[in-house]
Every structure is written in structure tokens, then in C-alpha cells.
Design a protein around this motif. Structure first.
Motif, short mmCIF file in Angstrom:
data_model
loop_
_atom_site.label_atom_id
_atom_site.label_comp_id
_atom_site.label_asym_id
_atom_site.label_seq_id
_atom_site.Cartn_x
_atom_site.Cartn_y
_atom_site.Cartn_z
N PHE A 13 14.01 45.33 -38.22
CA PHE A 13 13.38 44.67 -37.08
C PHE A 13 12.66 45.65 -36.17
CE2 PHE A 13 16.03 41.21 -38.41
CZ PHE A 13 15.30 40.10 -38.05
N PRO A 41 19.36 37.45 -40.06
CA PRO A 41 20.04 36.23 -39.59
C PRO A 41 20.09 35.13 -40.64
CG PRO A 41 18.57 37.05 -37.87
CD PRO A 41 18.31 37.88 -39.10
N HIS A 74 14.47 57.45 -49.41
CA HIS A 74 15.65 57.61 -48.56
C HIS A 74 15.43 58.85 -47.70
CE1 HIS A 74 19.88 57.16 -47.55
NE2 HIS A 74 19.97 58.47 -47.63
N GLY A 104 18.84 51.75 -37.97
CA GLY A 104 19.88 50.73 -37.99
C GLY A 104 21.27 51.27 -38.27
N LEU A 296 14.88 52.99 -31.29
CA LEU A 296 15.08 51.60 -30.89
C LEU A 296 16.00 50.88 -31.87
CD1 LEU A 296 11.93 49.48 -31.77
CD2 LEU A 296 12.20 51.81 -32.51
N THR A 312 21.53 43.62 -31.69
CA THR A 312 20.95 42.38 -32.21
C THR A 312 19.50 42.59 -32.66
OG1 THR A 312 20.10 41.61 -30.08
CG2 THR A 312 22.36 40.96 -30.64
C1 LIG Z 1 24.24 39.69 -42.11
C2 LIG Z 1 23.68 39.99 -40.76
C3 LIG Z 1 23.32 38.94 -39.92
C4 LIG Z 1 22.78 39.19 -38.67
N1 LIG Z 1 22.44 38.13 -37.88
C5 LIG Z 1 21.86 38.34 -36.69
C6 LIG Z 1 21.46 37.24 -35.87
O1 LIG Z 1 21.64 36.08 -36.23
N2 LIG Z 1 20.86 37.52 -34.69
C7 LIG Z 1 20.64 38.80 -34.27
O2 LIG Z 1 20.05 38.99 -33.20
N3 LIG Z 1 21.04 39.85 -35.00
C8 LIG Z 1 21.64 39.67 -36.21
N4 LIG Z 1 22.06 40.73 -36.96
C9 LIG Z 1 21.89 42.10 -36.44
C10 LIG Z 1 20.48 42.58 -36.75
O3 LIG Z 1 20.23 42.52 -38.12
C11 LIG Z 1 20.31 44.03 -36.27
O4 LIG Z 1 20.64 44.12 -34.92
C12 LIG Z 1 18.86 44.45 -36.46
O5 LIG Z 1 18.50 44.37 -37.82
C13 LIG Z 1 18.65 45.86 -35.92
O6 LIG Z 1 17.35 46.28 -36.25
P1 LIG Z 1 17.08 47.82 -36.57
O7 LIG Z 1 15.61 47.95 -36.78
O8 LIG Z 1 17.74 48.67 -35.57
O9 LIG Z 1 17.85 48.09 -37.92
P2 LIG Z 1 17.75 47.36 -39.33
O10 LIG Z 1 17.10 46.04 -39.22
O11 LIG Z 1 19.12 47.45 -39.90
O12 LIG Z 1 16.77 48.30 -40.15
C14 LIG Z 1 17.10 49.60 -40.53
C15 LIG Z 1 16.24 49.95 -41.71
O13 LIG Z 1 16.37 51.32 -42.00
C16 LIG Z 1 16.52 51.50 -43.40
N5 LIG Z 1 17.26 52.75 -43.58
C17 LIG Z 1 18.49 53.05 -43.11
N6 LIG Z 1 18.83 54.31 -43.46
C18 LIG Z 1 17.77 54.81 -44.15
C19 LIG Z 1 17.49 56.06 -44.76
N7 LIG Z 1 18.35 57.09 -44.72
N8 LIG Z 1 16.30 56.22 -45.39
C20 LIG Z 1 15.39 55.22 -45.43
N9 LIG Z 1 15.59 54.02 -44.85
C21 LIG Z 1 16.77 53.82 -44.22
C22 LIG Z 1 17.29 50.27 -43.83
O14 LIG Z 1 17.14 50.04 -45.22
C23 LIG Z 1 16.62 49.20 -42.98
O15 LIG Z 1 15.45 48.71 -43.57
C24 LIG Z 1 22.61 40.52 -38.23
C25 LIG Z 1 22.99 41.58 -39.06
C26 LIG Z 1 23.51 41.32 -40.32
C27 LIG Z 1 23.88 42.48 -41.21
#
Ligand SMILES: Cc1cc2nc3c(=O)[nH]c(=O)nc-3n(C[C@H](O)[C@H](O)[C@H](O)COP(=O)(O)OP(=O)(O)OC[C@H]3O[C@@H](n4cnc5c(N)ncnc54)[C@H](O)[C@@H]3O)c2cc1C
Length: 411
Positions: A13, A41, A74, A104, A296, A312
Motif C-alpha cells: 500500500f 483486506p 529481494h 511492511g 511510511l 493499517t
Molecule cells: C490478511 C491481512 C488483512 C488485512 N486487512 C486489513 C484491512 O482490512 N484494513 C486495513 O486497513 N489493513 C489491513 N491489513 C494491514 C495492511 O495490509 C497493512 O497495514 C498494509 O499493507 C501496510 O502497507 P505497507 O506498504 O507498509 O506494507 P505492505 O503492504 O505489507 O507492503 C510491503 C511490501 O514490501 C515487500 N517486501 C518486504 N520485504 C521485502 C524485501 N526484503 N525485498 C523486497 N520486497 C520486500 C512485500 O512483498 C510487500 O509487497 C491487513 C493485513 C493482512 C496481512
């Protein structure tokens, strides 16, 4: 003059929406280990077959035009002094002028014996596929004439953690298994437990939504065990403790939704972090010691956000537009902006027939809430093009769950 290099780590996200906002403004690269975004989600609906992979996990090459260079790899190391990133699939490191950290979290098994080795995580498409496969193979092992008490023991699944994720998942699993029982004319019923250390389900959510969740857990016949701690997981058993008493159950599968910890890559970074290891960011989203490094989403501690937003998708999604705006300001030598992030409402899937939605201070549940949740999430998917394709597919093709069929007939 060559364009400044922006490298975004993580295509979730935070990372994807930042990349979409920055496209065309600089030399932008998005690095992620999977070739697709994941709208987490709706991972529960993917488990049940209500949605297909392409709906919630569009490939980056379909979402990003030529203005963003996608690198599937990775990330193995980040050097903030040399301004470079090492990747598993390239010998040469990637240099940047601006870095965006959006990596994430990962599942946190909190040191419980056997949990990492034997329980199933639930954060990726492959995890949902594994869980569905586990349910199908467990069902396939049951002969039609097995006695109800034996069936129940053979088809016991446990979900650890009764946060939103654990409740959404356990109701979905229970509905799918119950449906499969009817189709296969099995005796008795499956057993799905949700195990929670705290004293109530969905502790991070308000009472209005909790009422709908409790009702759904009851209707889907999920056994709720609060004030209960999992102490051990093995290949086919789970041991838990409640008020000093330990009990061991035979299980067909244990799914772990009991916690999230930060990407292990952050441990290497010598920057300011809070007690949980989250990167402390300025209100403009950059790190205080590195004005060209933005963080972020789940890995960042942003003081000016409503506390319930922490961890979230809503927060990561909202932060992405601020990050993109401030990166442009930084590159143009302009002043950066700040923003207070508010909750946009809550929506939770409850089994295959219903959901609960909280919007404008009012909660509603049932089949209507399920439809509203689909409509709401259509509008949150990335890019107009993808939203239109998915919206049309759900509208004309429907969103009925796909039953758990015997292995040869499964999806
Ligand atoms: C099953 C589930 C349901 C959820 N439902 C909700 C909901 O209903 N509402 C809500 O608000 N939130 C929900 N969440 C939480 C939400 O998904 C996270 O808060 C959100 O995705 C955070 O965004 P982000 O960009 O920080 O990390 P993420 O979306 O987790 O993205 C991180 C990215 O980094 C990549 N990555 C990680 N490490 C590496 C690496 N070493 N090298 C290359 N790439 C890497 C991952 O593959 C991923 O694509 C849910 C989470 C899960 C697991």
C-alpha cells in the motif's frame, strides 16, 4: 541533465501508491519481491473464492506504465551512507537520490515453541492457497461413514489471534468447512477455534463493530477462547493454556494471525526507532537524520495519526500521497507538508455471507454490509483501469464463494 533517481522499496500500500503518484516526475524504480500488489483486506475472499487473484493481486507490469521501472527482487541490504541498496538478483547495487522505505511487516510468532515451523501464516496469496489446500486435504481424508465425534477431531482448525484478521479468517473458514460438510454429506460438524490472549475479540475496534463480530462468530459456530495463550504447536497438535490449565488438541491446521513485526531489514539501519523497532519519521515522513529517506506504512511511527490507524492499509495509503508530494517538494527545493491522518471507517468480512461496516459513526452488518464492502474496496483498488475491470467483473460475474471441492476438482 539526468533525472534524480527515486528508489521505492516495497510494492504494498505504501510503496505502490507512492510510485503511482510519482510516475513521470523523476527516474522512479519500485523494488518488490513479488510481481504483484496485494489488496490484503480481501485475502479472506480469495481464500473462499469470492474473488480471484487478478482482482486483488494485479501484476505491477499491468499497473505501472513506462514511467516507473519495476524490479522484482529481494532487498538484502540498505546503505544509507553510500545511498545504495543491495538486491538478491543483481550483483550491482542500486543507487538513489531519494529512498522510500515501505517494506511492511512479517508474521511475529512471539517465540512460541513450534509456531514458526508448524503454523500457517496468512499474509500472501500463497499463504491463502496453502490454507485452502490444507482444508481440502483434511476433508478428503474423511470417509462418509466416520462417526461425528471422530470427524470433529479430524477437522479441528485453530486460528491464533482474535484481532480483525483472526475473526475474519475463522468465520470464513468455518463457513467454507460447514458448506463442504453438507456437499459431502459428512456426519457432524467441523470445529474452528479462535484463540486470543486478551479478554475480548477485535480489541482494536469499537464496541459497535464488536457486536457484529461476536454475533457472526456465534452464527458461524466458531469457538472463541479468550484469556488463552498458545504455548506449543506441533505438526498436528496445539497446546494452549487458560487460567493455569493446559490443554492439547489434535489439529488439522493452525493459522497464525497473532502478531506482526517489522521487516528484519530495519534492524540493520542505524536510525531513530521506537520501542517496537518502528522507524520514527518527521511529520513530513522523512527520517530526521536523512532528509532524502522517507518511510511510511507499517514500518513507520508517525506521531500525528489517530492511534487506531497504526498498522493499517488505510494509513499507508493516505501516507503515500503525502510522501509523493514531499519528495517532489524536496527535489524542487520547496517546503515540505504535514498532515493529520484520520480513520476513514472500518469494514470487516464475517464469513461468506455477511460483513460489518462502520461509516460516519454508524455500524451496519449482514448481506448489505457485504455488498457495501465490495463497493467500498472497488474504489480503493489501484488505478482507474483496474478498478473498472474489477468492478465490472464483480457486478456481472458475481462474488459467490467457491466450495471446497475434492483435490482433483479444486481451483
Ligand atoms: C490478511 C491481512 C488483512 C488485512 N486487512 C486489513 C484491512 O482490512 N484494513 C486495513 O486497513 N489493513 C489491513 N491489513 C494491514 C495492511 O495490509 C497493512 O497495514 C498494509 O499493507 C501496510 O502497507 P505497507 O506498504 O507498509 O506494507 P505492505 O503492504 O505489507 O507492503 C510491503 C511490501 O514490501 C515487500 N517486501 C518486504 N520485504 C521485502 C524485501 N526484503 N525485498 C523486497 N520486497 C520486500 C512485500 O512483498 C510487500 O509487497 C491487513 C493485513 C493482512 C496481512
Amino acid at each position: 541533465m539526468s533525472k534524480p533517481k527515486i528508489v521505492i522499496l516495497g510494492g504494498g500500500f505504501g510503496g505502490l501508491f507512492t510510485a503511482l503518484d510519482l510516475a513521470g516526475s523523476a527516474d522512479v524504480s519500485l523494488v518488490s519481491e513479488e510481481n504483484h500488489f496485494l489488496f490484503t483486506p480481501m485475502l479472506y475472499e480469495y481464500l473462499s473464492g469470492e474473488v480471484e487473484a487478478w482482482h486483488i493481486a494485479p501484476r505491477f507490469d499491468e499497473l505501472l506504465d513506462n514511467n516507473v521501472h519495476f524490479v522484482q527482487s529481494h532487498v538484502t541490504a540498505i546503505d544509507l551512507t553510500a545511498q545504495s541498496v543491495s538486491l538478491s538478483t543483481y550483483e550491482k547495487s542500486l543507487n538513489y537520490d531519494v529512498l522510500v522505505l515501505a517494506l511492511g511487516g512479517v508474521t511475529n510468532y512471539v517465540g512460541v515453541e513450534g509456531a514458526e515451523g508448524f503454523s500457517l501464516p496468512f499474509r500472501k496469496l500463497a499463504h491463502a492457497d496453502n490454507l485452502r489446500h490444507r482444508m481440502v486435504t483434511a476433508l478428503d481424508r474423511i470417509p462418509p461413514d466416520m462417526a461425528p465425534q471422530d470427524v470433529r477431531r479430524e477437522l479441528t482448525f485453530a486460528v491464533v489471534g482474535a484481532g480483525a484478521s483472526g475473526c475474519e479468517l475463522s468465520t470464513k473458514m468455518a463457513d467454507l468447512l460447514t458448506d463442504a460438510f453438507k456437499r459431502r454429506a459428512l456426519h457432524g460438524e467441523p470445529r474452528v477455534l479462535v484463540i486470543e490472549m486478551g479478554d475480548r475479540v477485535v480489541p482494536g475496534m469499537g464496541d459497535q463493530i464488536r457486536e457484529f463480530v461476536e454475533e457472526a462468530l456465534l452464527e458461524s459456530r466458531v469457538e472463541v477462547h479468550t484469556k488463552t495463550r498458545v504455548v506449543k504447536v506441533t505438526k498436528d497438535e496445539l497446546t494452549f493454556e487458560h487460567e493455569g490449565n493446559q490443554e492439547t488438541l489434535k489439529t488439522a491446521g493452525v493459522v497464525w494471525t497473532g502478531g506482526v513485526k517489522m521487516s528484519p531489514l530495519l534492524e540493520q539501519l542505524d536510525v531513530e526507532k521506537n520501542r517496537r523497532g518502528l522507524l520514527i519519521v518527521e511529520p513530513t515522513l522523512h527520517l530526521s537524520q536523512h532528509v532524502n529517506v522517507f518511510a511510511l506504512g507499517d514500518i513507520a511511527f508517525y506521531p500525528d495519526a489517530t492511534p487506531t490507524l497504526a498498522g493499517t492499509a488505510q494509513l499507508a495509503f493516505q501516507q503515500a500521497s503525502l510522501a509523493a508530494r514531499n519528495i517532489k517538494a524536496y527535489l524542487e527545493g520547496n517546503e515540505m507538508h504535514t498532515k493529520h491522518f484520520e480513520e476513514l471507517g472500518e469494514a470487516i468480512s464475517l464469513g461468506t455471507e455477511r460483513a460489518a461496516v462502520l461509516t460516519g459513526g454508524k455500524a451496519f452488518g449482514g448481506a448489505l454490509a457485504r455488498q457495501a464492502r465490495f463497493a467500498l474496496y472497488t474504489s480503493r483498488l489501484p488505478t482507474w483501469h483496474h478498478r473498472l475491470r474489477v468492478g465490472a467483473s464483480w457486478f456481472f460475474g458475481g462474488t459467490a464463494p467457491q466450495p471446497l471441492l475434492p483435490l482433483g476438482l479444486e481451483r
